[in-house]
Scaffold this active site. Structure first.
Site, mmCIF file in Angstrom:
data_model
loop_
_atom_site.group_PDB
_atom_site.id
_atom_site.type_symbol
_atom_site.label_atom_id
_atom_site.label_comp_id
_atom_site.label_asym_id
_atom_site.label_seq_id
_atom_site.Cartn_x
_atom_site.Cartn_y
_atom_site.Cartn_z
ATOM 1 N N GLN A 75 0.846 -1.200 0.000
ATOM 2 C CA GLN A 75 0.000 0.000 0.000
ATOM 3 C C GLN A 75 0.879 1.248 0.000
ATOM 4 O O GLN A 75 1.816 1.353 0.800
ATOM 5 C CB GLN A 75 -0.899 -0.001 1.232
ATOM 6 C CG GLN A 75 -1.935 -1.104 1.205
ATOM 7 C CD GLN A 75 -3.092 -0.813 0.270
ATOM 8 O OE1 GLN A 75 -3.250 0.302 -0.230
ATOM 9 N NE2 GLN A 75 -3.904 -1.820 0.018
ATOM 10 N N PHE A 101 -7.434 -11.960 -3.763
ATOM 11 C CA PHE A 101 -6.592 -10.864 -4.292
ATOM 12 C C PHE A 101 -5.713 -10.357 -3.133
ATOM 13 O O PHE A 101 -5.761 -9.190 -2.751
ATOM 14 C CB PHE A 101 -7.441 -9.724 -4.873
ATOM 15 C CG PHE A 101 -8.447 -10.179 -5.907
ATOM 16 C CD1 PHE A 101 -8.072 -10.267 -7.236
ATOM 17 C CD2 PHE A 101 -9.738 -10.533 -5.543
ATOM 18 C CE1 PHE A 101 -8.998 -10.684 -8.198
ATOM 19 C CE2 PHE A 101 -10.657 -10.962 -6.485
ATOM 20 C CZ PHE A 101 -10.289 -11.031 -7.818
ATOM 21 N N GLU A 127 -3.593 -15.192 -4.386
ATOM 22 C CA GLU A 127 -2.980 -14.092 -5.133
ATOM 23 C C GLU A 127 -2.318 -14.661 -6.387
ATOM 24 O O GLU A 127 -1.696 -15.724 -6.349
ATOM 25 C CB GLU A 127 -1.949 -13.397 -4.227
ATOM 26 C CG GLU A 127 -0.893 -12.577 -4.927
ATOM 27 C CD GLU A 127 -1.439 -11.373 -5.708
ATOM 28 O OE1 GLU A 127 -2.353 -10.699 -5.236
ATOM 29 O OE2 GLU A 127 -0.928 -11.141 -6.817
ATOM 30 N N CYS A 175 -9.967 0.076 -4.671
ATOM 31 C CA CYS A 175 -9.297 1.357 -4.918
ATOM 32 C C CYS A 175 -9.955 2.047 -6.102
ATOM 33 O O CYS A 175 -9.498 3.094 -6.559
ATOM 34 C CB CYS A 175 -7.802 1.150 -5.166
ATOM 35 S SG CYS A 175 -7.472 0.038 -6.525
HETATM 36 C C1 LIG Z 1 -5.260 -4.086 -4.713
HETATM 37 S S1 LIG Z 1 -4.125 -5.378 -4.727
HETATM 38 C C2 LIG Z 1 -4.449 -6.183 -3.208
HETATM 39 C C3 LIG Z 1 -3.512 -5.891 -2.177
HETATM 40 C C4 LIG Z 1 -3.590 -6.522 -0.837
HETATM 41 N N1 LIG Z 1 -4.912 -6.825 -0.361
HETATM 42 C C5 LIG Z 1 -2.882 -5.557 0.106
HETATM 43 O O1 LIG Z 1 -3.550 -4.761 0.760
HETATM 44 O O2 LIG Z 1 -1.653 -5.597 0.125
HETATM 45 C C6 LIG Z 1 -4.834 -6.496 -5.872
HETATM 46 C C7 LIG Z 1 -4.058 -7.775 -6.037
HETATM 47 O O3 LIG Z 1 -4.811 -8.661 -6.857
HETATM 48 C C8 LIG Z 1 -3.912 -9.443 -7.628
HETATM 49 N N2 LIG Z 1 -4.683 -10.047 -8.737
HETATM 50 C C9 LIG Z 1 -5.082 -9.446 -9.881
HETATM 51 N N3 LIG Z 1 -5.823 -10.304 -10.618
HETATM 52 C C10 LIG Z 1 -5.898 -11.459 -9.918
HETATM 53 C C11 LIG Z 1 -6.534 -12.708 -10.155
HETATM 54 N N4 LIG Z 1 -7.248 -12.928 -11.256
HETATM 55 N N5 LIG Z 1 -6.400 -13.668 -9.232
HETATM 56 C C12 LIG Z 1 -5.675 -13.442 -8.092
HETATM 57 N N6 LIG Z 1 -5.062 -12.285 -7.823
HETATM 58 C C13 LIG Z 1 -5.167 -11.295 -8.717
HETATM 59 C C14 LIG Z 1 -2.840 -8.450 -8.000
HETATM 60 O O4 LIG Z 1 -1.648 -9.099 -8.348
HETATM 61 C C15 LIG Z 1 -2.720 -7.611 -6.724
HETATM 62 O O5 LIG Z 1 -1.710 -8.096 -5.883
#
Ligand SMILES: C[S@@+](CC[C@H](N)C(=O)[O-])C[C@H]1O[C@@H](n2cnc3c(N)ncnc32)[C@H](O)[C@@H]1O
Length: 482
Positions: free
Chosen positions: A307, A339, A362, A437
């Site tokens: 973040q 995610f 993830e 976000c």
């Molecule tokens: C907004 S970030 C989440 C961050 C986490 N919750 C944090 O606060 O550190 C979104 C995450 O979703 C992952 N992501 C995107 N598409 C995805 C998918 N289809 N399956 C799993 N993860 C995914 C990205 O790599 C990223 O790390």
């Protein structure tokens, strides 16, 4: 508006901004015999007169790109910071920013999310604890084509700063603290630029693909008050690159604040090289710094996802945990964090609800490795992490169906793919805490959730990104039909 179009694509015009829509889209209203014609100009403030270029022209509205501000708005209060494209609202008092973010997000949930009485479900607006210098990561570009601050004339030579708004070729020289990142680091940039030029180093030319200095990626740890710096160059002038003097420059400037200095050699001709690709040399210190959130420790590299505003992320996570815990979160055995990124929320959930089986999913394997390492260091070894696409994971693990009380979702800006959202819904969780976000995609997903029996109970907005148009939303959904 019927008949001939008022503008054409590429046309440059001066407009007065009258109002603001979601995501900081300024609204100009042009009176015509057929009624008002609306032009959206992102990154502007009501009361400003701006020069802009039309990028999309429809019969009833147009979208334009800001070129420059001709006259400032009465709402603005001038600051002493270097102005950068990443902080378009730094002159707008924070209460005004809040007013716009709150109003436009609630309106979005009503209009796109089809949430009637959205304002009644609004729980709270959480301010960022730090209003200035809150970012923990920044990337600066070198370019052989540059402009001086607030100027439009392209010059050939050596530029270091951010790409000029709407430009891929020229950077605007950054001559000091922007108020968004580390003041000492940004005040040091002109010195670094002079140092490199005195030694006849050249900046990368994005069109010709020549030159040496390409970019600087910097990560800051607030917990350690340290900087981790990755200087990316091509291999063009390696022979004359005085590594010892380069190391000394940074050591003298930052002393104990220098957590690590990396030199990456990247000859990829693409416009924006990935700072993690190429041949990497650790010149000083370590490859990682440590950040802390709610007492949990996270080792992060320059490139890993974390973040951007850690002080505010603590409050965001606290709100998500409050929503998870306020109703018997441990009454069913499994909590899923989808995610999961580097597993921050997953670990906080595991700490808060020790009786539950907590699982993080993830897609990026490196992030999952980071998550596993920090979970181990934080003594949370019962946790499980899967490196997988959420949709595939859910298909391959039907055993979690109907065993989940609460799940958390924190998808990227694009939101959740419709098919994946349906799979999440099929899990039958009683409650979903959806962190986003990008409330625009969250609003879209609200409609699907409602269609399949999940009703929005409440939501909070967290200002993770003061002085930008962005806002983070945490929403709690409950299953009403079984
Ligand atoms: C907004 S970030 C989440 C961050 C986490 N919750 C944090 O606060 O550190 C979104 C995450 O979703 C992952 N992501 C995107 N598409 C995805 C998918 N289809 N399956 C799993 N993860 C995914 C990205 O790599 C990223 O790390």
């Amino acid at each position: 508006m019927a008949g001939k179009k008022l503008y054409h694509r590429g046309q440059i015009c001066n407009l007065e901004i009258k109002d603001l829509a979601f995501e900081g889209k300024g609204i100009a209203k042009v009176e015509t015999p057929e009624g008002q014609y609306i032009v959206f100009v992102p990154n502007t403030i009501p009361g400003q007169i701006v020069e802009c270029r039309m990028v999309k022209v429809q019969r009833s509205y147009a979208e334009a790109k800001l070129i420059r501000i001709i006259e400032h708005s009465e709402l603005e209060v001038e600051q002493n910071f270097a102005s950068i494209p990443g902080a378009p609202y730094i002159n707008l008092p924070i209460e005004k920013q809040r007013g716009y973010k709150e109003k436009t997000t609630i309106e979005l949930f009503r209009r796109i999310g089809k949430i009637e009485g959205a304002e009644k479900l609004f729980d709270e607006y959480i301010e960022s604890p730090r209003l200035l210098h809150y970012r923990n990561k920044m990337e600066y570009s070198f370019s052989a084509v540059y402009v001086e601050p607030n100027q439009d004339t392209f010059l050939d030579g050596f530029g270091l700063g951010f790409k000029k708004r709407g430009q891929w070729l020229a950077v605007e020289n950054l001559l000091g603290d922007s108020g968004m990142f580390d003041a000492q680091f940004e005040d040091f940039l002109p010195k670094l630029s002079a140092w490199l030029q005195e030694r006849d180093h050249t900046a990368w030319h994005p069109k010709k693909h020549t030159g040496f200095c390409r970019m600087l990626a910097v990560r800051k740890s607030f917990a350690q008050d340290q900087l981790l710096i990755n200087f990316v160059s091509s291999s063009a002038e390696l022979e004359q690159f005085d590594l010892e003097a380069f190391k000394q420059l940074f050591s003298e400037e930052f002393g104990a604040r220098l957590g690590g200095l990396i030199h990456t050699i990247n000859d990829d001709v693409g416009d924006r090289p990935n700072a993690s690709d190429g041949e990497r040399h650790l010149l000083l210190g370590k490859e990682n710094v440590e950040e802390q959130i709610h007492g949990l420790r996270f080792e992060i590299s320059v490139e890993s996802f974390f973040q951007t505003n850690p002080a505010s992320a603590e409050l965001l996570y606290q709100k998500a945990l409050d929503y998870v815990q306020e109703d018997k979160a441990d009454s069913k055995p499994v909590i899923l964090d989808l995610f999961a990124g580097t597993g921050t929320i997953t670990q906080l959930l595991a700490k808060a609800v020790p009786t539950a089986e907590v699982i993080g999913v993830e897609i990026i394997p490196e992030a999952v490795e980071d998550a596993k390492r920090s979970a181990k260091a934080n003594g949370l070894e019962k946790l499980k992490f899967f490196a997988a696409d959420v949709g595939k994971f859910l298909l391959e693990h039907p055993q979690y169906q109907n065993r989940i009380h609460t799940l958390t979702l924190d998808p990227p800006r694009a939101g959740i793919a419709p098919k994946t959202l349906r799979k999440v819904i099929r899990l039958g969780a009683e409650r979903i805490v959806y962190i986003s976000c990008n409330p625009a995609t969250q609003a879209r997903d609200m409609q699907t959730l409602a269609e399949f029996g999940y009703s929005l109970k409440k939501f909070s907005l967290v200002d993770q990104f003061p002085h930008t148009a962005h806002i983070e939303s945490v929403a709690l959904f409950e299953k009403i039909s079984h």
